[in-house]
Design a protein around this motif. Structure first.
Motif, mmCIF file in Angstrom:
data_model
loop_
_atom_site.group_PDB
_atom_site.id
_atom_site.type_symbol
_atom_site.label_atom_id
_atom_site.label_comp_id
_atom_site.label_asym_id
_atom_site.label_seq_id
_atom_site.Cartn_x
_atom_site.Cartn_y
_atom_site.Cartn_z
ATOM 1 N N TRP A 1 -9.129 10.265 12.238
ATOM 2 C CA TRP A 1 -7.788 10.085 11.679
ATOM 3 C C TRP A 1 -7.115 8.959 12.440
ATOM 4 O O TRP A 1 -7.234 8.878 13.662
ATOM 5 N N PRO B 1 -12.437 4.582 -2.856
ATOM 6 C CA PRO B 1 -11.356 5.579 -2.799
ATOM 7 C C PRO B 1 -11.844 7.015 -2.604
ATOM 8 O O PRO B 1 -11.118 7.836 -2.051
ATOM 9 N N PHE C 1 -15.365 -0.044 1.266
ATOM 10 C CA PHE C 1 -14.345 0.922 0.871
ATOM 11 C C PHE C 1 -14.602 1.462 -0.528
ATOM 12 O O PHE C 1 -14.931 0.724 -1.452
ATOM 13 N N ASP D 1 -13.811 8.052 -0.482
ATOM 14 C CA ASP D 1 -14.002 8.300 0.952
ATOM 15 C C ASP D 1 -12.694 8.264 1.743
ATOM 16 O O ASP D 1 -12.719 8.303 2.971
ATOM 17 N N TYR D 2 -11.566 8.176 1.082
ATOM 18 C CA TYR D 2 -10.261 7.944 1.713
ATOM 19 C C TYR D 2 -9.386 9.176 1.585
ATOM 20 O O TYR D 2 -9.252 9.738 0.496
ATOM 21 N N THR D 3 -8.784 9.620 2.707
ATOM 22 C CA THR D 3 -7.917 10.797 2.711
ATOM 23 C C THR D 3 -6.668 10.509 3.529
ATOM 24 O O THR D 3 -6.763 10.005 4.651
ATOM 25 N N MET E 1 -15.155 -2.600 6.823
ATOM 26 C CA MET E 1 -15.660 -1.230 6.673
ATOM 27 C C MET E 1 -17.135 -1.237 6.344
ATOM 28 O O MET E 1 -17.609 -2.087 5.585
ATOM 29 N N GLU F 1 -0.350 4.662 1.895
ATOM 30 C CA GLU F 1 -0.549 4.601 3.344
ATOM 31 C C GLU F 1 0.591 3.904 4.059
ATOM 32 O O GLU F 1 0.943 4.239 5.177
ATOM 33 N N HIS G 1 -4.567 8.539 8.216
ATOM 34 C CA HIS G 1 -5.577 8.561 7.163
ATOM 35 C C HIS G 1 -6.949 8.490 7.811
ATOM 36 O O HIS G 1 -7.073 8.174 8.993
ATOM 37 N N LYS G 2 -7.963 8.791 7.031
ATOM 38 C CA LYS G 2 -9.329 8.635 7.521
ATOM 39 C C LYS G 2 -10.212 8.212 6.361
ATOM 40 O O LYS G 2 -9.878 8.420 5.190
ATOM 41 N N VAL G 3 -11.324 7.596 6.733
ATOM 42 C CA VAL G 3 -12.363 7.254 5.768
ATOM 43 C C VAL G 3 -13.674 7.805 6.307
ATOM 44 O O VAL G 3 -13.799 8.104 7.492
ATOM 45 N N ASN H 1 0.887 -1.165 0.000
ATOM 46 C CA ASN H 1 0.000 0.000 0.000
ATOM 47 C C ASN H 1 0.925 1.214 0.000
ATOM 48 O O ASN H 1 1.272 1.742 1.044
#
Length: 173
Positions: free
Chosen positions: A121, A145, A143, A147-149, A139, A19, A67-69, A16
């Protein structure tokens, strides 16, 4: 003898790169949810899956960057060495942040499963001396992408100065 390489091969884990660590998709629900039922979520390509699950793996020298979702995550600990997690909760949460240990050693106060609310986070790393840790993440909704930061170091330090040293450890550049 079980080694990190054996585990990565057995579960077909892939790097990954954004991340950190390694992951492999295990499940994505065929049930799809229209965005009208998910306020606050960005539109995915199509509809969101009801839920999804992955294996997640850390080995010595790797970490999971902050990271956060948008949705909730349920972390599961399967095997290996303890993991230290930093959780930075969103505004309105009872706690501003939490540092916890994630492992099977419940006698030492560790969590073998941890629910992480959407918008939190999070970053993690092996505890000192650790070789590897095999975990899972479920999740809801699944999941996407959109929604992913990945966290930006200075932004997180500005909002959570109490844990600036750990934020620095859990962010890149």
């Amino acid at each position: 003898m079980l080694t990190p390489e054996n585990i990565k091969q057995w579960f077909k884990l892939q790097s990954n790169s954004e991340e950190g660590g390694f992951f492999a998709g295990v499940y994505t629900s065929a049930i799809r949810i229209p965005n009208t039922f998910l306020p606050g979520f960005l539109p995915p390509t199509g509809k969101h899956a009801l839920c999804s699950a992955i294996y997640y793996f850390l080995e010595s020298g790797t970490f999971s960057a902050m990271h956060k979702v948008t949705g909730n995550m349920i972390y599961h600990f399967y095997s290996g060495d303890p993991v230290q997690m930093l959780l930075l909760y969103p505004d309105g949460s009872p706690n501003k942040y939490e540092i916890c240990t994630f492992s099977n050693d419940i006698a030492a106060g560790a969590y073998p499963m941890k629910v992480i609310p959407g918008g939190t986070w999070m970053g993690s790393r092996l505890t000192p001396g650790g070789t590897y840790s095999l975990m899972g993440v479920t999740m809801d909704p699944g999941f996407d992408p959109a929604d992913y930061t990945i966290g930006r170091r200075q932004d997180l330090i500005t909002k959570y100065p109490e844990v600036s040293d750990m934020i620095t450890d859990f962010t890149r550049g």
